[in-house]
Design a protein around this motif. Structure first.
Motif, PDB file in Angstrom:
ATOM      1  N   ARG A 128      23.026  55.296   7.942  1.00  0.00           N
ATOM      2  CA  ARG A 128      23.077  56.387   8.155  1.00  0.00           C
ATOM      3  C   ARG A 128      21.821  57.129   7.793  1.00  0.00           C
ATOM      4  O   ARG A 128      21.187  56.965   6.776  1.00  0.00           O
ATOM      5  CB  ARG A 128      24.173  57.055   7.237  1.00  0.00           C
ATOM      6  CG  ARG A 128      25.609  56.650   7.431  1.00  0.00           C
ATOM      7  CD  ARG A 128      26.311  57.473   8.069  1.00  0.00           C
ATOM      8  NE  ARG A 128      27.724  57.213   8.697  1.00  0.00           N
ATOM      9  CZ  ARG A 128      27.974  57.407   9.752  1.00  0.00           C
ATOM     10  NH1 ARG A 128      27.569  58.080  10.664  1.00  0.00           N
ATOM     11  NH2 ARG A 128      29.423  56.866  10.092  1.00  0.00           N
ATOM     12  N   VAL A 129      21.338  58.061   8.794  1.00  0.00           N
ATOM     13  CA  VAL A 129      20.046  58.445   8.551  1.00  0.00           C
ATOM     14  C   VAL A 129      20.396  60.337   8.283  1.00  0.00           C
ATOM     15  O   VAL A 129      21.242  60.853   9.099  1.00  0.00           O
ATOM     16  CB  VAL A 129      19.050  58.528   9.520  1.00  0.00           C
ATOM     17  CG1 VAL A 129      17.656  59.190   9.411  1.00  0.00           C
ATOM     18  CG2 VAL A 129      18.895  56.833   9.682  1.00  0.00           C
ATOM     19  N   ASP A 130      19.791  60.799   7.306  1.00  0.00           N
ATOM     20  CA  ASP A 130      19.734  62.281   7.268  1.00  0.00           C
ATOM     21  C   ASP A 130      19.327  63.118   8.367  1.00  0.00           C
ATOM     22  O   ASP A 130      18.274  63.031   9.095  1.00  0.00           O
ATOM     23  CB  ASP A 130      19.028  62.657   5.979  1.00  0.00           C
ATOM     24  CG  ASP A 130      19.610  62.244   4.530  1.00  0.00           C
ATOM     25  OD1 ASP A 130      20.829  61.790   4.573  1.00  0.00           O
ATOM     26  OD2 ASP A 130      18.947  62.096   3.696  1.00  0.00           O
ATOM     27  N   GLY A 131      20.337  63.871   8.844  1.00  0.00           N
ATOM     28  CA  GLY A 131      19.830  64.823  10.096  1.00  0.00           C
ATOM     29  C   GLY A 131      20.468  64.150  11.254  1.00  0.00           C
ATOM     30  O   GLY A 131      19.981  64.908  12.554  1.00  0.00           O
ATOM     31  N   GLN A 132      21.268  63.179  11.198  1.00  0.00           N
ATOM     32  CA  GLN A 132      21.464  62.551  12.435  1.00  0.00           C
ATOM     33  C   GLN A 132      23.111  62.383  12.382  1.00  0.00           C
ATOM     34  O   GLN A 132      23.649  62.036  11.479  1.00  0.00           O
ATOM     35  CB  GLN A 132      20.780  61.315  13.030  1.00  0.00           C
ATOM     36  CG  GLN A 132      19.551  61.223  13.444  1.00  0.00           C
ATOM     37  CD  GLN A 132      19.216  60.034  13.985  1.00  0.00           C
ATOM     38  OE1 GLN A 132      19.406  58.897  13.349  1.00  0.00           O
ATOM     39  NE2 GLN A 132      18.246  59.889  14.925  1.00  0.00           N
ATOM     40  N   ASP A 133      23.817  62.650  13.659  1.00  0.00           N
ATOM     41  CA  ASP A 133      25.119  62.463  13.598  1.00  0.00           C
ATOM     42  C   ASP A 133      25.648  60.949  13.665  1.00  0.00           C
ATOM     43  O   ASP A 133      26.641  60.536  13.085  1.00  0.00           O
ATOM     44  CB  ASP A 133      25.918  63.367  14.824  1.00  0.00           C
ATOM     45  CG  ASP A 133      25.601  64.897  14.608  1.00  0.00           C
ATOM     46  OD1 ASP A 133      25.357  65.176  13.811  1.00  0.00           O
ATOM     47  OD2 ASP A 133      25.739  65.686  15.674  1.00  0.00           O
ATOM     48  N   LYS A 134      24.907  60.213  14.554  1.00  0.00           N
ATOM     49  CA  LYS A 134      25.289  58.666  15.015  1.00  0.00           C
ATOM     50  C   LYS A 134      24.529  58.047  13.942  1.00  0.00           C
ATOM     51  O   LYS A 134      23.326  58.259  13.748  1.00  0.00           O
ATOM     52  CB  LYS A 134      25.221  58.597  16.249  1.00  0.00           C
ATOM     53  CG  LYS A 134      26.231  59.386  17.361  1.00  0.00           C
ATOM     54  CD  LYS A 134      26.230  58.725  18.563  1.00  0.00           C
ATOM     55  CE  LYS A 134      24.993  58.427  18.961  1.00  0.00           C
ATOM     56  NZ  LYS A 134      24.715  58.121  20.675  1.00  0.00           N
TER      57      LYS A 134
END
Length: 153
Positions: A128-134
């Motif tokens: 999980r990366v901040d600023g990305q939904d997927k």
């Protein structure tokens, strides 16, 4: 009386070009073909060794290795060793120790033959990366001693 001289006009045909090349070559064609290059013998020896290598059907130890790795494919695992990966562009220099993933493939055996894979288990991770939904999906190759199986709850 002046001696008669004949001048030939070069024609653009292919045959005249080949004739011209053969007349101007410094060594005759037969002399060029008599002596092969010095390294040709060594290459032939290497080719024979490779061609005569044992490429028989998979032996019992290869089949045993493949059957030992098969139960791990598709299982959830947790990384126990400090492993850094640098190929994930969204998270450079990522330490995957403690992360969980799924074993997708065992690459130590290819087409029934053992290959020298230093890291034979291909594991897929999601980050999980901040600023990305997927989540970002990436693969890492691991040794068997770098992960442990996680029991499903």
């Amino acid at each position: 009386m002046a001696p008669a001289t004949a001048t030939a006009v070069a024609s653009p045909s292919t045959s005249s070009r080949l004739l011209h090349r053969s007349l101007l070559s410094p060594t005759p064609t037969a002399a060029r073909c008599l002596r092969p290059p010095l390294c040709r013998g060594r290459l032939r020896t290497v080719r024979q060794v490779v061609a005569n290598g044992d490429v028989s059907s998979p032996s019992s130890d290869v089949a045993a290795e493949e059957s030992a790795a098969a139960p791990k494919i598709g299982k959830r695992v947790r990384v126990t060793a400090p492993v850094r990966v640098h190929h994930v562009s969204k998270a450079p220099d990522l330490d995957i120790c403690g992360m969980e993933g799924v074993v997708k493939q065992y690459v130590g055996i290819w087409k029934g033959k053992r290959i020298t894979a230093n890291l034979p288990f291909k594991v897929e991770f999601e980050l999980r990366v901040d600023g990305q939904d997927k989540p970002v999906r990436f693969f890492a190759h691991l040794r068997e001693d770098e992960f442990e199986l996680v029991e499903d709850e």
